[in-house]
Design a protein around this motif. Sequence first.
Motif, PDB file in Angstrom:
ATOM      1  N   VAL A   1       0.924  -1.218  -0.024  1.00  0.00           N
ATOM      2  CA  VAL A   1       0.199  -0.198   0.220  1.00  0.00           C
ATOM      3  C   VAL A   1       0.807   1.456   0.021  1.00  0.00           C
ATOM      4  CG1 VAL A   1      -2.071   1.583   1.136  1.00  0.00           C
ATOM      5  CG2 VAL A   1      -2.017  -0.851   0.862  1.00  0.00           C
ATOM      6  N   GLU A   2       1.654   1.374   1.261  1.00  0.00           N
ATOM      7  CA  GLU A   2       2.456   2.426   1.182  1.00  0.00           C
ATOM      8  C   GLU A   2       3.282   3.017  -0.897  1.00  0.00           C
ATOM      9  OE1 GLU A   2       5.290   2.234   4.296  1.00  0.00           O
ATOM     10  OE2 GLU A   2       6.408   3.831   3.282  1.00  0.00           O
ATOM     11  N   GLY A   3       3.953   1.577  -1.355  1.00  0.00           N
ATOM     12  CA  GLY A   3       4.522   1.940  -1.837  1.00  0.00           C
ATOM     13  C   GLY A   3       4.013   1.628  -3.158  1.00  0.00           C
ATOM     14  N   THR A   4       2.337   2.119  -3.586  1.00  0.00           N
ATOM     15  CA  THR A   4       1.075   2.220  -4.577  1.00  0.00           C
ATOM     16  C   THR A   4       1.212   3.790  -3.956  1.00  0.00           C
ATOM     17  OG1 THR A   4       0.570  -0.294  -3.553  1.00  0.00           O
ATOM     18  CG2 THR A   4      -0.894   1.685  -5.041  1.00  0.00           C
ATOM     19  N   MET A   5       1.014   3.942  -3.150  1.00  0.00           N
ATOM     20  CA  MET A   5       0.969   5.737  -2.163  1.00  0.00           C
ATOM     21  C   MET A   5       1.641   6.365  -3.199  1.00  0.00           C
ATOM     22  SD  MET A   5      -2.068   5.585  -1.410  1.00  0.00           S
ATOM     23  CE  MET A   5      -2.964   4.373  -0.551  1.00  0.00           C
ATOM     24  N   VAL A   6       3.198   5.702  -2.917  1.00  0.00           N
ATOM     25  CA  VAL A   6       4.728   6.431  -3.555  1.00  0.00           C
ATOM     26  C   VAL A   6       4.906   6.922  -5.234  1.00  0.00           C
ATOM     27  CG1 VAL A   6       6.699   6.854  -3.580  1.00  0.00           C
ATOM     28  CG2 VAL A   6       5.324   5.927  -1.446  1.00  0.00           C
ATOM     29  N   MET A   7       4.064   5.437  -5.754  1.00  0.00           N
ATOM     30  CA  MET A   7       3.837   5.283  -7.196  1.00  0.00           C
ATOM     31  C   MET A   7       2.673   6.159  -7.561  1.00  0.00           C
ATOM     32  SD  MET A   7       2.781   2.638  -9.598  1.00  0.00           S
ATOM     33  CE  MET A   7       0.569   2.903  -8.998  1.00  0.00           C
ATOM     34  N   LEU A   8       1.509   6.649  -7.210  1.00  0.00           N
ATOM     35  CA  LEU A   8       0.497   7.197  -7.349  1.00  0.00           C
ATOM     36  C   LEU A   8       1.047   8.898  -7.304  1.00  0.00           C
ATOM     37  CD1 LEU A   8      -2.228   5.019  -5.741  1.00  0.00           C
ATOM     38  CD2 LEU A   8      -2.257   5.658  -8.024  1.00  0.00           C
TER      39      LEU A   8
ATOM     40  N   ASN B   1       5.642  -3.800 -11.270  1.00  0.00           N
ATOM     41  CA  ASN B   1       6.524  -3.499 -10.654  1.00  0.00           C
ATOM     42  C   ASN B   1       7.024  -2.621  -9.909  1.00  0.00           C
ATOM     43  OD1 ASN B   1       9.911  -4.605 -11.756  1.00  0.00           O
ATOM     44  ND2 ASN B   1      10.485  -2.724 -12.472  1.00  0.00           N
ATOM     45  N   ILE B   2       6.689  -1.024  -9.705  1.00  0.00           N
ATOM     46  CA  ILE B   2       7.721  -0.504  -9.010  1.00  0.00           C
ATOM     47  C   ILE B   2       6.521  -0.797  -8.412  1.00  0.00           C
ATOM     48  CG2 ILE B   2       7.481   2.483  -9.010  1.00  0.00           C
ATOM     49  CD1 ILE B   2       7.141   2.055 -12.059  1.00  0.00           C
TER      50      ILE B   2
ATOM     51  N   ALA C   1       7.524  -1.732  -2.050  1.00  0.00           N
ATOM     52  CA  ALA C   1       7.320  -2.279  -0.945  1.00  0.00           C
ATOM     53  C   ALA C   1       8.789  -3.401  -0.232  1.00  0.00           C
ATOM     54  CB  ALA C   1       6.780  -3.728  -0.952  1.00  0.00           C
ATOM     55  N   LYS C   2       9.708  -3.994  -1.363  1.00  0.00           N
ATOM     56  CA  LYS C   2      10.397  -4.628  -1.448  1.00  0.00           C
ATOM     57  C   LYS C   2      11.658  -4.356  -0.228  1.00  0.00           C
ATOM     58  CE  LYS C   2      14.228  -7.056  -4.054  1.00  0.00           C
ATOM     59  NZ  LYS C   2      15.154  -5.937  -3.878  1.00  0.00           N
ATOM     60  N   ALA C   3      11.631  -2.966  -0.502  1.00  0.00           N
ATOM     61  CA  ALA C   3      12.461  -2.127  -0.516  1.00  0.00           C
ATOM     62  C   ALA C   3      12.244  -1.434   1.404  1.00  0.00           C
ATOM     63  CB  ALA C   3      13.036  -0.089  -1.019  1.00  0.00           C
ATOM     64  N   ILE C   4      11.051  -1.031   1.209  1.00  0.00           N
ATOM     65  CA  ILE C   4      10.354  -0.809   3.045  1.00  0.00           C
ATOM     66  C   ILE C   4      10.859  -1.799   3.314  1.00  0.00           C
ATOM     67  CG2 ILE C   4       8.104  -0.757   3.804  1.00  0.00           C
ATOM     68  CD1 ILE C   4       7.789   1.096   1.077  1.00  0.00           C
ATOM     69  N   LEU C   5      10.475  -2.753   3.527  1.00  0.00           N
ATOM     70  CA  LEU C   5      10.792  -4.242   4.193  1.00  0.00           C
ATOM     71  C   LEU C   5      12.072  -3.824   4.538  1.00  0.00           C
ATOM     72  CD1 LEU C   5       8.208  -6.511   2.679  1.00  0.00           C
ATOM     73  CD2 LEU C   5       7.845  -5.601   4.442  1.00  0.00           C
TER      74      LEU C   5
ATOM     75  N   PHE D   1      13.441 -10.531  -0.219  1.00  0.00           N
ATOM     76  CA  PHE D   1      12.844 -10.409  -1.333  1.00  0.00           C
ATOM     77  C   PHE D   1      13.592 -10.616  -3.095  1.00  0.00           C
ATOM     78  CE2 PHE D   1       9.159 -12.103   0.417  1.00  0.00           C
ATOM     79  CZ  PHE D   1       8.546 -11.267   1.309  1.00  0.00           C
ATOM     80  N   ARG D   2      13.862 -10.935  -3.769  1.00  0.00           N
ATOM     81  CA  ARG D   2      14.258 -11.437  -5.111  1.00  0.00           C
ATOM     82  C   ARG D   2      12.968 -11.099  -5.982  1.00  0.00           C
ATOM     83  NH1 ARG D   2      17.760 -15.765  -6.456  1.00  0.00           N
ATOM     84  NH2 ARG D   2      16.702 -16.852  -5.836  1.00  0.00           N
ATOM     85  N   LEU D   3      13.098  -9.516  -6.898  1.00  0.00           N
ATOM     86  CA  LEU D   3      11.712  -9.731  -7.690  1.00  0.00           C
ATOM     87  C   LEU D   3      11.718 -10.410  -9.167  1.00  0.00           C
ATOM     88  CD1 LEU D   3      11.433  -6.249  -7.999  1.00  0.00           C
ATOM     89  CD2 LEU D   3       9.782  -7.682  -6.784  1.00  0.00           C
ATOM     90  N   SER D   4      10.451 -11.160  -9.120  1.00  0.00           N
ATOM     91  CA  SER D   4      10.387 -11.521 -10.996  1.00  0.00           C
ATOM     92  C   SER D   4       9.858 -10.547 -12.020  1.00  0.00           C
ATOM     93  CB  SER D   4       9.748 -13.275 -11.379  1.00  0.00           C
ATOM     94  OG  SER D   4       8.334 -12.503 -11.104  1.00  0.00           O
TER      95      SER D   4
END
Lengths: 171, 129
Positions: free
Chosen positions: A18-25, A99-100, A105-109, A117-120
């Motif tokens: 959610v936080e990552g989504t808000m930043v992207m938006l 992806n963004i 979220a990956k960086a926040i965690l 995590f690693r991303l696909s």
Amino acid sequence: MNSEPINHEEEQLLGALVEGTMVMLSMMFGVDGSLSEDGAGPEDGLVGSSLCLESQASKEVVLTLDRPTANLFVASMVACDPDDVADELLQDGVGEMVNIIAGNAKAILASSGAQHFRLSVPRPIEDARGARYAETGAALPSRRIHTDMGTLVIGVRPPLGAPLAAGVPAG
Amino acid sequence: MSTQRSCVLTVDDSNVMRRIISDAIESLGYKPLTAANGREALDRLEERGDDVALILLDWNMPVMNGFEALKAMKADDRFRDIPVMMVTTESERENIIAAIQAGAKHYLAKPFTSQDLVIRMMETLGLAT
């Protein structure tokens, strides 16, 4: 509506998504989002993309939105008319959005010491219902984010064996 | 170097992101070249490397990721001096450090505003005052 039970790690991941989504938006589209927890909803006419967060407890992150909303977002990204967004470009744009979101979220965690995590690479969702509901019929853990451009649903589900990006580094 | 070369190479598996970045490249008066993964990027450099002023490089891509492509570029005498800016969602500290140690000049995390991208490109190209 019944929902799939959610554990602490999933709750933590959803919060970061959610936080990552808000930043992207905010940064990419200049819009604010408001959150509701009722993530599930109609699955007709959905566009979506997912990717895998690979770790000891891997999760699939799924972003879904209706077609008109997806058109608006992708048109904004490439500065074109929403009516001129072709299917392939639409799917690519939604893939970049997930992806963004997942990358943030990956960086926040990681910064909170929670999970690494690693991303696909992103891929289109093929089963709109499966993007929001488990086989039991219960809603998958997700969050609904409302914006002036439309509503996004970001959720998590068990991984579907998505391929990792080539030679992803550790961490 | 950068003031004599006319192209900027964007490497990203997302067509949308390639278009966004290409618009920014054109706004600075450079011609955009594009590649969808690290392998294609190396092919572009073989073709046009002597006219590339800057490389903008995503990290997570199929076939060959950006980090592997960065190392290959820096290992090649023909391309080693072309400045590289990572443009990626991989924003964790250890990844940034790894990229800088591998030779990246700058790092821009997604999401970014168009203004951020242009400013960072100008800095990397030596155009900022």
